[in-house]
Design a protein around this motif. Structure first.
Motif, short mmCIF file in Angstrom:
data_model
loop_
_atom_site.label_atom_id
_atom_site.label_comp_id
_atom_site.label_asym_id
_atom_site.label_seq_id
_atom_site.Cartn_x
_atom_site.Cartn_y
_atom_site.Cartn_z
N ALA A 1 8.39 18.06 89.80
CA ALA A 1 9.42 17.40 88.99
C ALA A 1 9.94 16.10 89.59
CB ALA A 1 10.56 18.37 88.73
N PRO A 2 10.20 16.02 90.91
CA PRO A 2 10.67 14.74 91.46
C PRO A 2 9.66 13.61 91.30
CG PRO A 2 11.06 16.51 93.02
CD PRO A 2 10.24 17.08 91.92
N VAL A 3 8.38 13.93 91.41
CA VAL A 3 7.35 12.91 91.24
C VAL A 3 7.29 12.48 89.78
CG1 VAL A 3 4.87 12.42 91.43
CG2 VAL A 3 6.01 13.77 93.19
N LEU A 4 7.39 13.43 88.85
CA LEU A 4 7.42 13.09 87.43
C LEU A 4 8.61 12.20 87.10
CD1 LEU A 4 6.35 16.35 85.56
CD2 LEU A 4 5.16 14.17 85.64
N ILE B 1 10.02 10.02 89.08
CA ILE B 1 9.69 8.67 89.56
C ILE B 1 8.73 7.99 88.58
CG2 ILE B 1 8.47 7.38 91.36
CD1 ILE B 1 9.57 9.44 93.37
N LEU B 2 7.71 8.73 88.14
CA LEU B 2 6.73 8.17 87.21
C LEU B 2 7.40 7.70 85.92
CD1 LEU B 2 3.87 10.80 87.57
CD2 LEU B 2 3.93 8.51 88.54
N LYS B 3 8.28 8.53 85.36
CA LYS B 3 8.97 8.17 84.12
C LYS B 3 9.91 6.99 84.31
CE LYS B 3 9.24 12.92 82.65
NZ LYS B 3 10.16 14.00 82.25
N ARG B 4 10.69 7.04 85.38
CA ARG B 4 11.67 5.98 85.63
C ARG B 4 10.99 4.63 85.82
NH1 ARG B 4 14.07 7.77 90.19
NH2 ARG B 4 12.79 6.45 91.51
N PRO C 1 0.76 13.61 82.48
CA PRO C 1 1.05 14.05 81.12
C PRO C 1 0.93 12.89 80.14
CG PRO C 1 2.74 14.81 82.63
CD PRO C 1 1.87 13.85 83.39
N GLY C 2 0.48 13.18 78.93
CA GLY C 2 0.25 12.16 77.93
C GLY C 2 1.49 11.40 77.50
N HIS C 3 2.67 12.03 77.54
CA HIS C 3 3.88 11.37 77.09
C HIS C 3 4.39 10.30 78.05
CE1 HIS C 3 5.56 14.55 79.67
NE2 HIS C 3 6.60 13.76 79.82
N ILE C 4 3.85 10.23 79.25
CA ILE C 4 4.28 9.22 80.22
C ILE C 4 3.43 7.97 80.14
CG2 ILE C 4 4.58 8.73 82.68
CD1 ILE C 4 5.28 11.62 83.09
N GLN C 5 2.20 8.11 79.74
CA GLN C 5 1.28 6.98 79.70
C GLN C 5 1.78 5.96 78.75
OE1 GLN C 5 -2.46 8.71 78.66
NE2 GLN C 5 -2.39 10.13 80.33
N LYS D 1 1.69 0.50 87.80
CA LYS D 1 0.85 0.98 88.89
C LYS D 1 1.22 0.29 90.21
CE LYS D 1 -2.99 2.46 86.05
NZ LYS D 1 -4.43 2.33 85.74
N PHE D 2 1.57 -0.98 90.14
CA PHE D 2 2.00 -1.70 91.33
C PHE D 2 3.29 -1.11 91.88
CE2 PHE D 2 4.37 -5.13 93.40
CZ PHE D 2 3.45 -5.54 94.34
N ARG D 3 4.24 -0.82 90.98
CA ARG D 3 5.52 -0.22 91.40
C ARG D 3 5.30 1.16 92.01
NH1 ARG D 3 10.04 -2.91 88.77
NH2 ARG D 3 11.27 -1.05 89.15
N LEU D 4 4.40 1.94 91.45
CA LEU D 4 4.12 3.28 91.98
C LEU D 4 3.52 3.21 93.38
CD1 LEU D 4 2.67 5.19 88.90
CD2 LEU D 4 4.97 5.33 89.88
N ALA D 5 2.72 2.19 93.62
CA ALA D 5 2.13 2.03 94.95
C ALA D 5 3.20 1.85 96.01
CB ALA D 5 1.16 0.85 94.97
#
Length: 69
Positions: free
Chosen positions: A13-16, A18-21, A65-69, A33-37
Motif C-alpha cells: 500500500a505505501p508503494v501504491l 507513492i505511485l498514485k501521488r 494496477p490498470g487504474h494508475i497507468q 517514471k523519472f519522478r519514481l526513479a
C-alpha cells in the motif's frame, strides 16, 4: 532478463500511494517514471504487463494496477 512469475505479486500500500501521488503530479508518463526513479522505483514492460521494480537491483514488486497507468 524478465522473470515469469509476476502475476501473483501484490504491491504494498505505501508503494501504491507513492505511485498514485506522483502520477497525479506528473504531466507525462516519462516525467512520472523519472519522478519514481527518485524514490528508487521503476516501471518496465514484461510480457505485455507493466511491472513495478525496485532500483538498482531490479527486484520485481508486482504488476501495476490498470487504474494508475
Amino acid at each position: 532478463m524478465a522473470h515469469a512469475d509476476i502475476g501473483g505479486a501484490i504491491i504494498d500500500a505505501p508503494v501504491l500511494d507513492i505511485l498514485k501521488r506522483e502520477r497525479s503530479k506528473a504531466l507525462s508518463v516519462r516525467e512520472w517514471k523519472f519522478r519514481l526513479a527518485g524514490y528508487g522505483y521503476a516501471i518496465k514492460d514484461v510480457a505485455g504487463a507493466q511491472v513495478v521494480t525496485k532500483l538498482p537491483q531490479g527486484t520485481e514488486l508486482g504488476v501495476l494496477p490498470g487504474h494508475i497507468q
